[in-house]
Design a protein around this motif. Structure first.
Motif, short mmCIF file in Angstrom:
data_model
loop_
_atom_site.label_atom_id
_atom_site.label_comp_id
_atom_site.label_asym_id
_atom_site.label_seq_id
_atom_site.Cartn_x
_atom_site.Cartn_y
_atom_site.Cartn_z
N MET A 44 29.57 41.04 20.57
CA MET A 44 29.70 41.77 21.82
C MET A 44 30.69 41.01 22.72
N PRO A 45 31.77 41.68 23.14
CA PRO A 45 32.75 40.98 24.00
C PRO A 45 32.17 40.69 25.38
N HIS A 46 32.72 39.68 26.01
CA HIS A 46 32.30 39.34 27.37
C HIS A 46 32.71 40.49 28.30
N PRO A 47 31.85 40.86 29.25
CA PRO A 47 32.15 42.00 30.13
C PRO A 47 33.48 41.87 30.88
N LEU A 48 33.91 40.66 31.18
CA LEU A 48 35.17 40.50 31.92
C LEU A 48 36.39 40.79 31.05
N GLN A 49 36.27 40.59 29.73
CA GLN A 49 37.40 40.87 28.84
C GLN A 49 37.79 42.34 28.88
N GLU A 50 36.80 43.19 29.04
CA GLU A 50 37.06 44.62 29.08
C GLU A 50 37.79 45.04 30.36
N LEU A 51 37.82 44.17 31.36
CA LEU A 51 38.40 44.51 32.66
C LEU A 51 39.81 43.94 32.85
N GLU A 52 40.32 43.22 31.88
CA GLU A 52 41.59 42.50 32.04
C GLU A 52 42.77 43.41 32.37
N ASN A 53 42.75 44.64 31.90
CA ASN A 53 43.88 45.55 32.11
C ASN A 53 43.65 46.56 33.23
N GLU A 54 42.65 46.33 34.04
CA GLU A 54 42.38 47.26 35.15
C GLU A 54 43.51 47.19 36.18
N PRO A 55 43.73 48.27 36.91
CA PRO A 55 44.89 48.33 37.82
C PRO A 55 44.70 47.62 39.17
N ASN A 56 43.47 47.42 39.61
CA ASN A 56 43.24 46.94 40.97
C ASN A 56 42.92 45.46 41.02
N GLU A 57 43.16 44.87 42.19
CA GLU A 57 42.83 43.46 42.42
C GLU A 57 41.80 43.38 43.54
N TRP A 58 41.12 42.24 43.62
CA TRP A 58 40.14 42.02 44.69
C TRP A 58 40.84 42.05 46.05
N GLN A 59 40.12 42.52 47.07
CA GLN A 59 40.63 42.50 48.44
C GLN A 59 40.76 41.06 48.93
N THR A 60 39.89 40.17 48.42
CA THR A 60 39.96 38.75 48.73
C THR A 60 39.46 37.97 47.52
N SER A 61 40.02 36.80 47.30
CA SER A 61 39.57 35.99 46.17
C SER A 61 38.28 35.26 46.55
N MET A 62 37.60 34.71 45.57
CA MET A 62 36.39 33.93 45.87
C MET A 62 36.74 32.73 46.74
N LEU A 63 37.92 32.18 46.52
CA LEU A 63 38.37 31.01 47.29
C LEU A 63 38.53 31.33 48.77
N LYS A 64 38.98 32.54 49.07
CA LYS A 64 39.22 32.95 50.45
C LYS A 64 38.07 33.74 51.08
N ALA A 65 37.06 34.07 50.26
CA ALA A 65 35.94 34.88 50.75
C ALA A 65 35.20 34.26 51.93
N PRO A 66 34.95 32.94 51.96
CA PRO A 66 34.24 32.37 53.12
C PRO A 66 34.99 32.57 54.44
N CYS A 67 36.32 32.54 54.39
CA CYS A 67 37.10 32.76 55.61
C CYS A 67 37.20 34.24 55.95
N ALA A 68 37.15 35.10 54.92
CA ALA A 68 37.24 36.54 55.14
C ALA A 68 35.99 37.08 55.83
N ASP A 69 34.83 36.50 55.52
CA ASP A 69 33.57 36.95 56.11
C ASP A 69 32.62 35.76 56.25
N PRO A 70 32.88 34.87 57.22
CA PRO A 70 32.09 33.63 57.32
C PRO A 70 30.61 33.84 57.60
N GLY A 71 30.26 34.83 58.39
CA GLY A 71 28.85 35.09 58.68
C GLY A 71 28.08 35.48 57.44
N TYR A 72 28.65 36.40 56.67
CA TYR A 72 28.00 36.83 55.43
C TYR A 72 27.93 35.68 54.43
N CYS A 73 28.97 34.86 54.38
CA CYS A 73 28.99 33.73 53.46
C CYS A 73 27.88 32.73 53.80
#
Length: 176
Positions: free
Chosen positions: A1-30
């Motif tokens: 069974m392939p890893h679930p992320l392998q199936e998503l490698e060719n998807e067209p969209n990107e995250w609105q923010t990376s995990m690295l920038k997520a704390p600054c994007a929404d500090p209260g929620y973080c």
């Protein structure tokens, strides 16, 4: 069974923010996700399951248990016993629904956390108690921070993705 992320490698969209920038994007929620991760994971999963959603362990993303189970107490047990997998399942579900490809930097951050957990296990076997405890604490702190960033990124994506309009996609909505 392939890893679930392998199936998503060719998807067209990107995250609105990376995990690295997520704390600054929404500090209260973080901060909320850092100090109360089980509550955040439960709220996200509850939104994903919706009113009529049937509960499956880890949303059926991982092959741990594929049958329909009662949401309470099973979801609570999943979150308390396997919070990393529960948060990853929520994240992968959002990636699948919104056709988001994995961010390589996010993968490295998660991998680093996993490696630190392995180092902590080896330290417990081969180091003195003081050193092993220190390494375990560092690994656990890193895990909690990565988990908070992952949950924040997932929430930020749903709230800011033009496709969702700020509403969580649910299980009973059709797959892509």
């Amino acid at each position: 069974m392939p890893h679930p992320l392998q199936e998503l490698e060719n998807e067209p969209n990107e995250w609105q923010t990376s995990m690295l920038k997520a704390p600054c994007a929404d500090p209260g929620y973080c901060c909320f996700a850092c100090f109360c991760a089980p509550c955040v994971i439960y709220m996200q999963r509850d939104n994903i399951l919706g009113e009529d959603g049937k509960y499956k362990c880890c949303l059926g993303v991982f092959p741990c248990c594929q049958m329909d189970l009662p949401k309470i107490p099973c979801l609570c047990c999943e979150i308390c016993c396997c919070c990393g997998l529960a948060a990853s399942a929520n994240r992968i579900f959002i990636m699948q629904r919104l056709q988001i490809k994995p961010d390589p930097c996010d993968t490295y951050i998660i991998c680093c956390s996993n490696i630190m957990q392995i180092v902590a296990i080896f330290a417990r076997c081969f180091c003195d108690d003081g050193t092993a405890s220190c390494i375990e604490n560092i690994a656990d702190l890193l895990f909690c921070l990565v988990l908070a960033c992952m949950n924040t990124q997932t929430n930020y994506e749903v709230k800011n993705n033009p496709t969702t309009g700020g509403t969580w996609p649910t299980l009973h909505q059709g797959m892509k």
